[in-house]
Write an enzyme that holds these catalytic residues in place. Structure first.
Site, PDB file in Angstrom:
ATOM      1  N   GLU A 126      10.423   1.272   9.962  1.00  5.56           N
ATOM      2  CA  GLU A 126      11.377   2.376   9.800  1.00  5.56           C
ATOM      3  C   GLU A 126      10.614   3.662  10.052  1.00  5.56           C
ATOM      4  OE1 GLU A 126      13.841   2.657   6.248  1.00  5.56           O
ATOM      5  OE2 GLU A 126      14.393   4.667   6.910  1.00  5.56           O
TER       6      GLU A 126
ATOM      7  N   LYS B  93       0.853  -1.197   0.000  1.00  5.16           N
ATOM      8  CA  LYS B  93       0.000   0.000   0.000  1.00  5.16           C
ATOM      9  C   LYS B  93       0.885   1.242   0.000  1.00  5.16           C
ATOM     10  CE  LYS B  93      -1.706   2.896   2.879  1.00  5.16           C
ATOM     11  NZ  LYS B  93      -1.862   4.138   2.098  1.00  5.16           N
TER      12      LYS B  93
ATOM     13  N   GLU C  74      10.236  15.660  15.173  1.00  3.57           N
ATOM     14  CA  GLU C  74      10.547  15.474  13.754  1.00  3.57           C
ATOM     15  C   GLU C  74       9.620  16.395  12.959  1.00  3.57           C
ATOM     16  OE1 GLU C  74       9.302  11.917  11.509  1.00  3.57           O
ATOM     17  OE2 GLU C  74      11.323  11.864  10.685  1.00  3.57           O
TER      18      GLU C  74
END
Ligand code: NDP
Length: 501
Positions: free
Chosen positions: A264, A188, A396
């Site tokens: 990840e 996906k 982040e």
């Protein structure tokens, strides 16, 4: 071949794709269709079906059948390698087309997209060798009556969820390794950037991959992605994206079938610059490390940690480099930094730039929304006077926002670098081997660069420490990740009896 690839303008009409199951595209039919606008131009470029949980079930069932009947896992490594090499050849022939659609949907410069796709060809070629090299172990030291074998088997049906920042590169850091292991898969892509994933599925079929081995479902993460994380018949899920969704993957795995996970996730990656570094070189690398892909990069060097004695001079050097970066139309060959990929991400970046100033940091360069008469563009931002407790130094941001913190000793530099929940990547700039080695040993990061940044290739594994993830992609470890290990004990001769007589 798409005729739009050479015109270097967005297509006059959006291109319509189907999702991909059993070796062929499946048209949207009654399903809703998502129209993706190019972030660089603001015009619709692709039309992609919105799949349902039932479509995920269908794709997983097809991948399951393809796995269990051994049409792929039963082939020799050499036969699997042949398909991967043929894929690389077709990718090379369609390089411009791949780069064009990648650039359109993502907003990255076309020259960069072409460079990434070229790297992807190398991934397939390298993984082809690994398909042949994959092996287990044996134990001939268990005595005359026993022999031990350790074999690797493909884990089964793999679900692969990829993000929008490097739709093709991240895909190709995983797909050839998954296929080399003998697994089948359901992928996906992010709803924002599905085109090049669908193109890869088509290329794999053309290269001779048996039908049903690689399937692609399209649509949003909240529905299609969730259906995959919770699926009872996906044996392993490889997820790349935010740490928040990574956590949901872990929870869903625990709730469903304990599927194996490869994760990840995010990063807040340090760039440590010592006074003895080649400062000109380091400034170029630091500017590249934060502005490449407009900072929408899990391994962006977003925290500059610089030795106090050169901090002011170095910040000026970085600002100067930033001012010379060519930002603009992603389809222009000369562009170095293109558009911000999504409206939502653009808002996140601008809100952090505002927050940094509210927190008391100094916006020393950039951080402006650029008006190019189309799309969404941001000039790279440089914040000085940053302290470790500020949100701009901790979160982040996933944009071209660089914070500067200063240090006096090697220990200080290491402590600041490790003051984060993440551990994805780090860079160090110094001409002193002792400092370079001390820092690479003690900073917790899955990828390290010394006197360079963001380089990579198919040989070295990728992945993070701490909350940046689990497992490794690429390299031989990237193939082994998609296998499970079976230990077999083999009795030689007559077994010594347990039951008397
Ligand atoms: P997400 O983690 O939301 O998206 C990554 C992928 O996961 C996409 O394919 C997305 O689908 C899918 N997804 C979203 N929600 C779910 C869910 N509940 N279950 C399963 N799959 C899901 O990242 P975003 O795109 O929203 O970006 C947000 C932040 O994540 C960024 O600002 C950045 O900090 C970080 N990020 C990190 C990346 C990395 O490489 N480490 C890559 C991308 C983002 P869809 O997009 O179709 O909704």
């Amino acid at each position: 071949m798409d005729t739009q690839t050479s015109t270097r303008t967005p297509p006059p009409e959006p291109r319509t794709f189907g999702f991909y199951v059993g070796g062929q595209p499946v048209a949207a039919g009654e399903r809703e269709v998502f129209e993706r606008a190019s972030p660089g131009h603001g015009v619709p470029v692709t039309r992609i079906p919105t799949c349902s949980a039932q479509d995920v079930d269908m794709a997983v069932a097809v991948a399951r059948e393809a796995f269990e009947d051994r049409r792929w896992s039963g082939l020799s490594g050499a036969d699997r390698a042949a398909v991967l090499l043929k894929t690389a050849d077709i990718m090379r022939a369609r390089l411009d087309e791949i780069a064009y659609w990648e650039s359109l949907e993502n907003g990255k410069p076309i020259a960069q997209a072409r460079g990434e796709a070229t790297g992807c060809i190398g991934m397939f070629e390298y993984a082809a060798g690994l398909a042949r090299a994959l092996h287990g172990d044996s134990f001939n030291n268990l005595g005359d009556s026993m022999f031990g074998l350790v074999t690797r088997e493909p884990v089964g049906v793999v679900g692969l969820i990829t993000p929008w920042n490097f739709p093709f590169l991240i895909l190709c850091e995983r797909v050839p390794y998954i296929l080399a292991s003998g697994c089948t898969m359901v992928t996906k892509p992010s709803e924002m950037t599905s085109a090049t994933t669908l193109m890869l599925a088509e290329i794999l079929t053309e290269a001779g991959l048996p039908d049903g081995v690689m399937n692609v479902v399209t649509g949003p993460g909240s529905t299609v992605g969730t259906a995959m994380t919770e699926h009872m018949d996906i044996d392993m899920l490889s997820f790349t994206g935010s740490t928040a969704v990574g956590r949901l993957c872990v929870e869903a795995s625990a709730r469903s079938n304990f599927k194996k996970l490869g994760l990840e996730l995010g990063g807040k990656n340090p760039q440590i610059v010592f006074a003895d570094a080649d400062l000109e070189d380091a400034a170029d690398g630091v500017a590249f490390g934060i502005a490449f892909n407009t900072g929408q990069c899990c391994v962006s060097g977003s925290r500059l940690i610089v030795e106090r004695s050169v901090a002011d001079e170095f910040a000026r050097l970085v600002a100067d480099k930033m001012s010379k970066i060519r930002i603009g139309d992603p389809l222009d060959e000369n562009t170095q930094a293109g558009a911000i990929t999504t409206d939502a991400q653009n808002r996140v970046i601008m809100s952090y730039i505002a927050k940094g100033q509210e927190e008391g940091a100094t916006l020393a360069y950039g951080g402006e929304q650029l008006d190019l008469g189309m799309g969404q563009y941001v000039s790279p931002a440089l914040f000085t006077g940053v302290t470790g407790d500020m949100a701009i130094a901790r979160d982040e941001i996933f944009g071209p926002v660089l914070t500067v913190q200063e240090f006096d000793t090697v220990d200080d530099a290491i402590a600041i670098a490790n003051d984060t929940v993440y551990g994805l990547a780090a860079s160090v700039w110094t001409k002193n081997i002792d400092k370079a080695l001390t820092v690479t040993r003690r900073v917790k990061a899955g990828r390290f660069w010394v006197n360079t940044t963001l380089s990579g290739g198919p040989e070295l594994p990728l992945g993070g420490f701490k909350q940046s993830g689990w497992g490794r992609e690429a390299g031989m470890m990237g193939v082994e990740e998609y296998t499970q290990v079976k230990s077999t004990h083999i009795e030689i001769g007559k077994r010594s009896p347990w039951v008397d007589g």
